[in-house]
Every structure is written in structure tokens, then in C-alpha cells.
Design an enzyme around this catalytic site. Structure first.
Site, PDB file in Angstrom:
ATOM      1  N   GLU A  74      -3.064  -4.826   5.099  1.00  0.00           N
ATOM      2  CA  GLU A  74      -2.928  -5.786   3.994  1.00  0.00           C
ATOM      3  C   GLU A  74      -4.154  -6.690   4.041  1.00  0.00           C
ATOM      4  O   GLU A  74      -4.371  -7.400   5.016  1.00  0.00           O
ATOM      5  CB  GLU A  74      -1.619  -6.562   4.156  1.00  0.00           C
ATOM      6  CG  GLU A  74      -1.448  -7.694   3.172  1.00  0.00           C
ATOM      7  CD  GLU A  74      -1.668  -7.289   1.716  1.00  0.00           C
ATOM      8  OE1 GLU A  74      -1.099  -6.277   1.264  1.00  0.00           O
ATOM      9  OE2 GLU A  74      -2.443  -7.998   1.034  1.00  0.00           O
ATOM     10  N   SER A  75      -4.951  -6.631   2.968  1.00  0.00           N
ATOM     11  CA  SER A  75      -6.265  -7.281   3.006  1.00  0.00           C
ATOM     12  C   SER A  75      -6.177  -8.799   3.138  1.00  0.00           C
ATOM     13  O   SER A  75      -7.032  -9.416   3.782  1.00  0.00           O
ATOM     14  CB  SER A  75      -7.084  -6.892   1.780  1.00  0.00           C
ATOM     15  OG  SER A  75      -6.388  -7.184   0.591  1.00  0.00           O
ATOM     16  N   CYS A  98      -8.780   1.907   2.488  1.00  0.00           N
ATOM     17  CA  CYS A  98      -7.795   1.093   1.783  1.00  0.00           C
ATOM     18  C   CYS A  98      -8.063  -0.412   1.994  1.00  0.00           C
ATOM     19  O   CYS A  98      -9.033  -0.920   1.450  1.00  0.00           O
ATOM     20  CB  CYS A  98      -6.394   1.522   2.203  1.00  0.00           C
ATOM     21  SG  CYS A  98      -5.171   1.222   0.940  1.00  0.00           S
ATOM     22  N   ARG A 107      -7.244  -4.488  -6.351  1.00  0.00           N
ATOM     23  CA  ARG A 107      -6.166  -4.241  -5.388  1.00  0.00           C
ATOM     24  C   ARG A 107      -4.932  -3.654  -6.071  1.00  0.00           C
ATOM     25  O   ARG A 107      -4.654  -3.961  -7.222  1.00  0.00           O
ATOM     26  CB  ARG A 107      -5.776  -5.542  -4.676  1.00  0.00           C
ATOM     27  CG  ARG A 107      -6.874  -6.083  -3.769  1.00  0.00           C
ATOM     28  CD  ARG A 107      -6.383  -7.278  -2.970  1.00  0.00           C
ATOM     29  NE  ARG A 107      -5.852  -8.293  -3.850  1.00  0.00           N
ATOM     30  CZ  ARG A 107      -4.772  -9.019  -3.576  1.00  0.00           C
ATOM     31  NH1 ARG A 107      -4.107  -8.840  -2.470  1.00  0.00           N
ATOM     32  NH2 ARG A 107      -4.364  -9.920  -4.431  1.00  0.00           N
ATOM     33  N   ILE A 127      -1.538   4.612  -0.693  1.00  0.00           N
ATOM     34  CA  ILE A 127      -0.438   3.673  -0.462  1.00  0.00           C
ATOM     35  C   ILE A 127      -0.861   2.301  -0.976  1.00  0.00           C
ATOM     36  O   ILE A 127      -1.713   1.648  -0.367  1.00  0.00           O
ATOM     37  CB  ILE A 127      -0.077   3.586   1.036  1.00  0.00           C
ATOM     38  CG1 ILE A 127       0.231   4.978   1.593  1.00  0.00           C
ATOM     39  CG2 ILE A 127       1.097   2.645   1.246  1.00  0.00           C
ATOM     40  CD1 ILE A 127       0.357   5.024   3.102  1.00  0.00           C
ATOM     41  N   HIS A 185      -5.857   7.177   2.537  1.00  0.00           N
ATOM     42  CA  HIS A 185      -5.642   7.274   3.992  1.00  0.00           C
ATOM     43  C   HIS A 185      -5.730   8.728   4.433  1.00  0.00           C
ATOM     44  O   HIS A 185      -4.732   9.438   4.387  1.00  0.00           O
ATOM     45  CB  HIS A 185      -4.245   6.761   4.352  1.00  0.00           C
ATOM     46  CG  HIS A 185      -4.039   5.316   4.096  1.00  0.00           C
ATOM     47  ND1 HIS A 185      -4.300   4.350   5.027  1.00  0.00           N
ATOM     48  CD2 HIS A 185      -3.602   4.668   2.997  1.00  0.00           C
ATOM     49  CE1 HIS A 185      -4.037   3.168   4.521  1.00  0.00           C
ATOM     50  NE2 HIS A 185      -3.609   3.336   3.284  1.00  0.00           N
ATOM     51  N   GLU A 227      -6.217   9.486   7.516  1.00  0.00           N
ATOM     52  CA  GLU A 227      -5.643   9.487   8.874  1.00  0.00           C
ATOM     53  C   GLU A 227      -4.148   9.780   8.843  1.00  0.00           C
ATOM     54  O   GLU A 227      -3.577  10.190   9.846  1.00  0.00           O
ATOM     55  CB  GLU A 227      -5.961   8.169   9.608  1.00  0.00           C
ATOM     56  CG  GLU A 227      -5.116   6.961   9.244  1.00  0.00           C
ATOM     57  CD  GLU A 227      -5.433   6.342   7.884  1.00  0.00           C
ATOM     58  OE1 GLU A 227      -6.292   6.873   7.152  1.00  0.00           O
ATOM     59  OE2 GLU A 227      -4.796   5.335   7.561  1.00  0.00           O
TER      60      GLU A 227
HETATM   61  N1  GLN Z   1      -2.616  -3.250  -1.070  1.00  0.00           N
HETATM   62  C1  GLN Z   1      -3.164  -3.450   0.219  1.00  0.00           C
HETATM   63  C2  GLN Z   1      -4.173  -4.602   0.269  1.00  0.00           C
HETATM   64  O1  GLN Z   1      -4.335  -5.344  -0.654  1.00  0.00           O
HETATM   65  C3  GLN Z   1      -3.824  -2.200   0.739  1.00  0.00           C
HETATM   66  C4  GLN Z   1      -2.794  -1.182   1.151  1.00  0.00           C
HETATM   67  C5  GLN Z   1      -3.233  -0.247   2.212  1.00  0.00           C
HETATM   68  O2  GLN Z   1      -4.150  -0.528   3.013  1.00  0.00           O
HETATM   69  N2  GLN Z   1      -2.552   0.867   2.299  1.00  0.00           N
HETATM   70  O3  GLN Z   1      -4.771  -4.767   1.264  1.00  0.00           O
END
Ligand code: GLN
Length: 198
Positions: free
Chosen positions: A55-56, A86, A115, A145, A181, A183
Site C-alpha cells: 500500500e503506497s 505495483c 492508483r 491487485i 505482480h 512474484e
Molecule cells: N493500490 C495499492 C497502492 O496504492 C497498490 C496495490 C498493490 O501493491 N497490489 O499502493
């Protein structure tokens, strides 16, 4: 085992939050020595770095809290080969179209990201993408995701992958940023690409 692309290379995985273990496992399967990075001094001597998904807004706050923000900017700006997936892509980006209040990025990669561009968790998807430059492409199995989209890429940024026509993978110098992702699907293409830059 010498043919493995990670042999003899030490790769850091930023380990403050998010999908750290999956990247570490994948990098080890490619022969790399993995170092979990939680402190500035752990960046020194790395051959490459992975900024994982998560989560950024949280990762931004934690990198500042742990004194990692400026050391990361210095290392990545100084040419440390880096893969951001991501949230990691959002952290690398110059601009976030819809930042949370006070949200900062490292601002190393010449792209603007949006985002959560693919909608909520329920719209998360697994798919196959083409990866690489025109005429030299391979398939990559990718999981999205709550993924960001790259809505703008500056001159000097190469597009590596698209999903439904939209940019989801780029490279600028030794930085690779991807929305998805690999991974989680076990696809090693992006990590091999990173190790090739190291
Ligand atoms: N929506 C997330 C963000 O704003 C990113 C999601 C993820 O890393 N799978 O960081």
C-alpha cells in the site's frame, strides 16, 4: 548452478511492508542472495533492489519514518538497478495523479501513475501479457491487485508491457516499473530482466 542469472548477486528487497517473501523466494530461485532492507545501511553494496507491492500510502510513511526515503532516492538515482511492482511502481513514479493527502513518492521514474485504476479488489485479475520491446516479446503471467496504471510516460521511458492497450510496464535506464505482480504467479521474466541490469 552457475547458469542461474542471480548467481553472485546480492539483491535487496525493501522489507517494511507488503509482498516481501514472494519476491525473496523468487529471487533465491534465480540464484540471488537476498537481503531484506529495513535500514539505510542495508542498501550499501547491493547489486539490485526490489520495491514490492503493498500500500503506497503506508510504504511512503514507513520509508520516511525509517530514514530510508533519501538513501533510496540517492541509490536509485545513482543507478542501482531497481524493480518496482505495483506499490513499488507508485513509489518510483515522478507523479501520482490522485495522491492521498501528503503522499510522496521517490520521484525517480519519469511516469505519472493512477492508483487503483483497475477498480477494487474484486476486479483483481490474472492474465497473460506480452513483455519486451516490439519484435522481441515473450509472454508474462501477471496478477493485478488494485493495480496502478501508467497514464503518462516521459521521453526516455520505454514501454515493456501493456494490458488492454494501457501501459503497465516500463523501463527507464536501470529502473523497471510494473503495475502487476509476477512474484504471485511465479513468472520470473521481470526478475531476470532486473538481474540482467545488475
Ligand atoms: N493500490 C495499492 C497502492 O496504492 C497498490 C496495490 C498493490 O501493491 N497490489 O499502493
Amino acid at each position: 548452478m552457475n547458469h542461474l542469472p542471480g548467481t553472485g548477486k546480492t539483491v535487496g528487497v525493501l522489507a517494511l511492508q507488503g509482498g516481501v517473501a514472494e519476491h525473496a523466494t523468487l529471487l533465491e530461485s534465480l540464484g540471488a542472495q537476498v537481503r531484506l532492507v529495513k535500514k539505510p545501511e542495508q542498501i550499501e553494496g547491493l547489486d539490485a533492489l526490489v520495491l514490492p507491492g503493498g500500500e503506497s500510502t503506508v510504504l511512503d510513511r514507513l520509508t520516511r519514518l525509517f530514514g530510508l526515503r533519501q538513501p533510496l532516492i540517492d541509490a536509485i538515482g545513482g543507478g542501482l538497478p531497481t524493480l518496482g511492482t505495483c506499490t513499488g511502481l507508485i513509489m518510483l513514479a515522478d507523479q501520482v495523479e490522485d495522491p492521498a493527502a501528503g503522499q510522496q513518492t521517490l520521484g525517480c521514474l519519469g511516469v505519472t501513475v493512477r492508483r487503483n485504476a483497475f477498480g477494487p479488489q474484486v476486479n483483481s485479475a490474472e492474465t497473460t501479457l506480452s513483455w519486451g520491446k516490439q519484435g522481441d516479446q515473450v509472454d508474462v503471467r501477471a496478477a493485478f491487485i488494485r493495480a496502478p496504471l501508467i497514464v503518462q510516460a516521459s521521453a526516455g521511458v520505454d514501454v515493456l508491457a501493456r494490458y488492454r492497450g494501457e501501459i503497465v510496464g516500463v523501463q527507464q535506464g536501470k529502473m523497471i516499473g510494473i503495475s502487476f505482480h509476477p512474484e504471485l504467479t511465479g513468472d520470473t521474466t521481470a526478475h531476470r530482466h532486473l538481474l540482467g541490469l545488475a
